[in-house]
Design an enzyme around this catalytic site. Structure first.
Site, PDB file in Angstrom:
ATOM      1  N   PRO A  99       0.821  -1.213   0.000  1.00 17.63           N
ATOM      2  CG  PRO A  99      -0.315  -1.284   2.034  1.00 17.63           C
ATOM      3  CD  PRO A  99       0.645  -2.054   1.192  1.00 17.63           C
ATOM      4  CB  VAL A 100       0.876   4.385  -2.059  1.00 17.46           C
ATOM      5  CG1 VAL A 100       1.337   3.687  -3.312  1.00 17.46           C
ATOM      6  CG2 VAL A 100      -0.590   4.737  -2.128  1.00 17.46           C
ATOM      7  N   GLY A 103       4.057   3.655   5.113  1.00 12.64           N
ATOM      8  CA  GLY A 103       5.252   3.320   5.884  1.00 12.64           C
ATOM      9  C   GLY A 103       5.871   1.987   5.530  1.00 12.64           C
ATOM     10  CG  LEU A 104       3.899  -1.170   4.973  1.00  6.45           C
ATOM     11  CD1 LEU A 104       2.760  -2.104   4.596  1.00  6.45           C
ATOM     12  CD2 LEU A 104       4.682  -1.757   6.142  1.00  6.45           C
ATOM     13  N   GLY A 105       7.384   1.304   2.524  1.00 10.79           N
ATOM     14  CA  GLY A 105       8.448   1.423   1.519  1.00 10.79           C
ATOM     15  C   GLY A 105       7.993   1.192   0.093  1.00 10.79           C
ATOM     16  CB  SER A 106       4.727   1.472  -1.659  1.00  9.27           C
ATOM     17  OG  SER A 106       4.482   2.787  -2.031  1.00  9.27           O
ATOM     18  CB  ALA A 108      12.159   2.266  -1.607  1.00 13.16           C
ATOM     19  CB  ALA A 109       9.203  -1.903  -3.043  1.00 11.00           C
ATOM     20  CG  ASP A 150      12.060   3.568   3.139  1.00  8.55           C
ATOM     21  OD1 ASP A 150      12.369   3.360   4.320  1.00  8.55           O
ATOM     22  OD2 ASP A 150      10.956   4.009   2.780  1.00  8.55           O
TER      23      ASP A 150
HETATM   24  O1  PMV Z   1       7.382   6.132   5.612  1.00  8.89           O
HETATM   25  P1  PMV Z   1       8.501   5.386   4.985  1.00  8.89           P
HETATM   26  O2  PMV Z   1       8.242   3.983   4.717  1.00  8.89           O
HETATM   27  O3  PMV Z   1       9.028   6.096   3.752  1.00  8.89           O
HETATM   28  O4  PMV Z   1       9.720   5.419   6.052  1.00  8.89           O
HETATM   29  C1  PMV Z   1      10.398   6.612   6.282  1.00  8.89           C
HETATM   30  C2  PMV Z   1      11.435   6.504   7.336  1.00  8.89           C
HETATM   31  C3  PMV Z   1      11.844   7.842   7.882  1.00  8.89           C
HETATM   32  O5  PMV Z   1      12.875   7.599   8.846  1.00  8.89           O
HETATM   33  C4  PMV Z   1      10.687   8.552   8.567  1.00  8.89           C
HETATM   34  C5  PMV Z   1      12.383   8.774   6.808  1.00  8.89           C
HETATM   35  C6  PMV Z   1      13.744   8.383   6.267  1.00  8.89           C
HETATM   36  O6  PMV Z   1      14.135   8.961   5.250  1.00  8.89           O
HETATM   37  O7  PMV Z   1      14.442   7.538   6.851  1.00  8.89           O
END
Ligand code: PMV
Length: 318
Positions: A99-100, A103-106, A108-109, A150
Site C-alpha cells: 500500500p502507498v 510506511g511500508l516502503g512502496s 522504494a520497492a 528504505d
Molecule cells: O514512511 P517510509 O516507509 O518512507 O519510512 C520513512 C522513514 C523515515 O525515517 C521517517 C524517513 C527516512 O528517510 O528515513
C-alpha cells in the site's frame, strides 16, 4: 490484456522499520527488515514508445512527455542515463502489493523493481549498492532528503543496521521475529511527517537532538537483543521507541489505539513503522499469541493485518 512475452522482469520487497525511524534522518542508526509477502513487480515489453503503466493506480505515463517530478518516469530516465542508452521503445508495467503512503516502503520497492527489470532488459548487471543508490535518487522525489534506509533494505532484501551515508552493516538475527503489521487506513505521506519533524527540530534543536540520541541508544540496545534472540527485551524496546516517536510528534490516536490493543492482547511490544501519523504499526508476537493479537488489532479498527516473519540469519551478506 497484454499477452506478449516480457523481455525482462524485476521485483523487490516492502519493508518495515523495526527501530529508529526519523532519528535515522539525523544520523542515528536504524534497524529495518524486508517484508517478502508484500512485493513490487515490474515487467518490460516491446512497444512503439517508452511508457510506464501502473494499472493498480490507473496511470499510463509517456516517459518523454512526463515532468521531472514524476518518480515512475524518473526511474526510467535515471536507469537509461546511467547505462548510457537512449529511452527505449519499451513498456514497463508496474504492479505492487504494497500500500502507498503507509510506511511500508512502496516507493522504494517500485523503483527497485523497475530498475532491476530495465537493467535486465539492457543486459546490464549492477551490484546492490549501485541499484540502491539509483533508488535513493528516486526516493528524493518522494521526500526531499531521505535517510536511505528504505532503498537499502528493499534492495539488499535482508535485515539491515543502517546509518546514513555508510554502507549497511551485516547484522545477525538470533531468533525468528514474528511480526503483525496493522494498517490504520490513514494515508500519511512521509514527506509531511519528515517536514514537520524538521520544523520542530529547527525550532528546538537541543530538545530534538536529545530525543534522537535516546532513540539512537535504544536502537543500539535493540540490536544486541535481536542478535541474542532476546525477543521479550526487544518488545520492551519497541514500546520505548513508540513513546519517543510520540514525543517527536509523529504518533496519532489511531496508532496509539492499535499499539495498546496489541499489548493488551499479549504482544511483546508495538510501535508505528515508517513515517508515522497514520500508515502501519507493527506488533511483535509469539506464535501462540498471534491469533489473539490479530483479532484485537482488527477489533481496535485496523483495516488490514498482515503477518510477517524475520527469519534467523547470520551476519553475512553472501
Ligand atoms: O514512511 P517510509 O516507509 O518512507 O519510512 C520513512 C522513514 C523515515 O525515517 C521517517 C524517513 C527516512 O528517510 O528515513
Amino acid at each position: 490484456m497484454n499477452t506478449s512475452q516480457a523481455i525482462a522482469s524485476g521485483q523487490a520487497p516492502g519493508k518495515i522499520i523495526l527501530f529508529g525511524e526519523h532519528a535515522v534522518v539525523y544520523g542515528r542508526p536504524a534497524i529495518a527488515a524486508p517484508v517478502h509477502q508484500l512485493r513490487a513487480y515490474a515487467a518490460v515489453f516491446e512497444d512503439g514508445e517508452c511508457v510506464v503503466e501502473a494499472p493498480d493506480i490507473g496511470r499510463r505515463i509517456r516517459v518523454e512527455e512526463a515532468t521531472r517530478d514524476d518518480p515512475l518516469a524518473q526511474a526510467v530516465r535515471l536507469v537509461c542515463s546511467q547505462v548510457g542508452r537512449p529511452l527505449p521503445r519499451w513498456r514497463v508495467v508496474v504492479r505492487s502489493q504494497i500500500p502507498v503512503a503507509s510506511g511500508l516502503g512502496s516507493g522504494a520497492a517500485v523503483a527497485a523493481a523497475m530498475a532491476r527489470a530495465l537493467l535486465a532488459a539492457f543486459g546490464v548487471e549492477w551490484p546492490p549498492d549501485r541499484v540502491s543508490a539509483l533508488v535513493y535518487e528516486v526516493e528524493k522525489m518522494h521526500h526531499g532528503s531521505p535517510s536511505g534506509v528504505d532503498n537499502t533494505v528493499v534492495v539488499y532484501g535482508r535485515p539491515v543496521w543502517f546509518v546514513r551515508g555508510r554502507p549497511p552493516e551485516p547484522f545477525a538475527v538470533g531468533a525468528p521475529l514474528h511480526l503483525l503489521m496493522a494498517d490504520t487506513g490513514i494515508a500519511s505521506p512521509t514527506r509531511v511527517a519528515v517536514g514537520d519533524v524538521r520544523a520542530a527540530w529547527q525550532a528546538d534543536p537541543a530538545r530534538f537532538e536529545a530525543l534522537f540520541d535516546r532513540i539512537g541508544d535504544l536502537v543500539a540496545q535493540a540490536r544486541g537483543w535481536i542478535e541474542a534472540g532476546e525477543t521479550a527485551a526487544m518488545g520492551g524496546a519497541m514500546d520505548e521507541n513508540q513513546a519517543l516517536l510520540n514525543e517527536i510528534g509523529v504518533g496519532s490516536t489511531e496508532l496509539d489505539r492499535l499499539c495498546e490493543a496489541a499489548r493488551k492482547a499479549g504482544a511483546l511490544g508495538a510501535k508505528l513503522s515508517g513515517g508515522g501519523r497514520g500508515g502501519n504499526m507493527i506488533a511483535l508476537v509469539q506464535p501462540e499469541s498471534r491469533e489473539r493479537v490479530e483479532q484485537a488489532l482488527l477489533a481496535a479498527g485496523a483495516r488490514q493485518v498482515v503477518m510477517t516473519q524475520v527469519p534467523p540469519s547470520t551476519p553475512d551478506w553472501s
